[in-house]
Structures are given as C-alpha cells and as structure tokens.
Design an enzyme around this catalytic site. Structure first.
Site, mmCIF file in Angstrom:
data_model
loop_
_atom_site.group_PDB
_atom_site.id
_atom_site.type_symbol
_atom_site.label_atom_id
_atom_site.label_comp_id
_atom_site.label_asym_id
_atom_site.label_seq_id
_atom_site.Cartn_x
_atom_site.Cartn_y
_atom_site.Cartn_z
ATOM 1 N N ALA A 13 0.828 -1.204 0.000
ATOM 2 C CA ALA A 13 0.000 0.000 0.000
ATOM 3 C C ALA A 13 0.860 1.251 0.000
ATOM 4 O O ALA A 13 0.621 2.191 -0.772
ATOM 5 C CB ALA A 13 -0.936 -0.009 1.207
ATOM 6 N N TYR A 14 1.868 1.271 0.843
ATOM 7 C CA TYR A 14 2.734 2.448 0.948
ATOM 8 C C TYR A 14 3.469 2.702 -0.364
ATOM 9 O O TYR A 14 3.481 3.829 -0.880
ATOM 10 C CB TYR A 14 3.728 2.255 2.082
ATOM 11 C CG TYR A 14 4.722 3.382 2.242
ATOM 12 C CD1 TYR A 14 4.314 4.616 2.739
ATOM 13 C CD2 TYR A 14 6.056 3.213 1.900
ATOM 14 C CE1 TYR A 14 5.212 5.657 2.884
ATOM 15 C CE2 TYR A 14 6.968 4.245 2.051
ATOM 16 C CZ TYR A 14 6.547 5.468 2.544
ATOM 17 O OH TYR A 14 7.448 6.495 2.677
ATOM 18 N N SER A 15 4.077 1.656 -0.927
ATOM 19 C CA SER A 15 4.823 1.823 -2.172
ATOM 20 C C SER A 15 3.902 2.257 -3.302
ATOM 21 O O SER A 15 4.251 3.115 -4.121
ATOM 22 C CB SER A 15 5.530 0.520 -2.542
ATOM 23 O OG SER A 15 6.496 0.169 -1.570
#
Length: 265
Positions: free
Chosen positions: A163-165
C-alpha cells in the site's frame, strides 16, 4: 555544447537568502519535514507547517525556536481541514513561493494482512491528501513558484509495503502530471525520493525499539554508502529542487545513498 566560461557557483558560496519568501510544509513536525522547515527559516523564509498532533506541533515549535515558523494543526485526510489550511495560508501569508508536500505514513503488512481499512488509511494520507492539498494551495502560489513532493526510493522493494509503495508511486505520477499542468504559470513540480533515512519513526508507524534497531541494521546493510541518510541531507535536496534547480521540473530525485541505482559495495 561549447561554453565560453563557467557559471557554476563555488562550493563555498553562501546559500541563496530566502528573506521575504513564504512556504508551506505539510507533515512538518518531525523528521524530514521539520528539517525542511528549519532549512527554510535558517535562510530567512516564513513558513507555515502542519501536523495532526498538538503535542508534536508544540514540540516542533519549541525546537525550531523562531518567529518565522507557524504551526498549523491539519489532517491531510480531512477535506474540511485542507480547505481551512488554505484559508489560513491566504489570511496569514497571502501567497506562497514554495510548497513541500511531505506528509506520509507506512505500515508493514503482507498480502494476507492488508485490510481495506489499512489500505484506505495509507492511501488517504500519502496520495489523496497530497493531491488535494496541492489542489487547494496551488492557486495561492506565485508565478515561478515551486512544489516538491516527498515520495520514496521504490527501485528496490521491501516485502510488506504494498500500500505504501503504491501510494508513493501515485505521488510520483502527480509530480509529472502537475509539472505539465502548472507549466503555464511557471510553477515547477518535482519530487525527492528518500531511501533509508534516520528519523525518529523511521517512516513506519508503531515500531518498537527492537524493531527500529533491526530496521537500522537492515537499512545500513542495503545502502551502498553503508549508512542511513540524515534529515538534513533530505532537506538540502528538497531546497535544491525548490530554490536552485530553476531549469528542472517533472523530476523525481533519488536521495538514497545509491540504494536504487544498482551500485555494488
């Protein structure tokens, strides 16, 4: 191309004064954001910076210790808070020359662990909040101003950061598209992509001290330069793109000690 003489500044040249310039830094209470605020105010700029925690805002203001820095409580996931931030910037600063969109959160979750709630939380802060902050504040920017997003060095990927990437890749795309959209106003839009940087939270929510130490060891080992970067090095890169790189737009600049460049140790 032939050059008759060099226009390159000496390394000893003093940084350009920013007295009279005005800036906004989102996510400016700790780590890289606070370092950007400090770098701006040290050069004479007036800065409004945001955070979600009253305690962190108070701690940052005490640490910065300058009348040029103005803390604002704002939540990048709240549309009404973004609108209020825009009103405060207009009322207090009038207009701005530089905007640093720095807020972000990361959580380590594997494919099986990611929930819709955690996915939305990460995308809302990192991507949605970043985009709509720029939408609200861009009309307040001076012609010839500059926007700098904070993304992440995504050339090498750690498991558990889907999700972050993904959210930060979206932000990198925003930088390129908005560079084109804002070109008629001579507003440059770029991004810095930090690698392994030594910050209080290491960019990840709720790390224990043991996890933080392990993360630092892994980061040092995976960085070709053999160490984590400092928040001051990130701030220097951010200000370079905002202030000095006047013929640069649509760029994502890795600041990662060679992490994403395939450099062997």
């Amino acid at each position: 191309m032939a050059m008759t003489h060099s226009t390159q500044q000496s390394p000893t040249t003093a940084p350009k004064s920013l007295a009279g310039k005005k800036a906004v830094v989102t996510g400016g209470t700790i780590g890289m954001g606070r370092a950007i605020v400090r770098a701006l105010t040290d050069r004479g700029a007036e800065v409004m910076y945001t955070g979600r925690s009253d305690q962190r805002l108070a701690e940052a203001q005490a640490a910065l210790d300058t009348p040029l820095a103005h803390p604002v409580r704002a939540d990048a996931t709240d549309a009404s808070a973004i609108a209020a931030l825009g009103a405060q910037v207009a009322d207090h600063l009038g207009g701005i020359d530089y905007l640093f969109v720095n807020q972000g959160i990361a959580e380590f979750q594997t494919l099986e662990e990611v929930t819709e709630e955690s996915w939305d939380r990460i995308f809302n802060v990192n991507a949605k909040g970043a985009f709509f902050t720029v939408q609200r504040l861009a009309p307040l920017m001076s012609e010839g101003g500059s926007i700098v997003f904070t993304t992440v060095s995504n050339d090498q990927i750690f498991p558990g950061l889907s999700a972050y990437s993904g959210a930060k890749e979206a932000v990198a795309a925003f930088a390129k598209v908005l560079a084109a959209e804002l070109l008629p106003r001579k507003i440059r839009v770029n991004a810095i992509a930090p690698g392994f940087i030594l910050t209080p939270t290491m960019g990840v929510a709720e790390l224990t001290e043991e996890q933080r130490a392990e993360f630092i060891d892994q980061g040092n080992a995976s960085t070709p330069m053999g160490r984590g970067g400092t928040v001051e090095e990130i701030a220097a890169a951010a200000l370079y793109l905002a202030v000095e790189a006047t013929f640069t737009t649509g760029l994502e600049l890795p600041v990662d000690g060679g992490f994403g460049q395939g450099i062997g140790r």
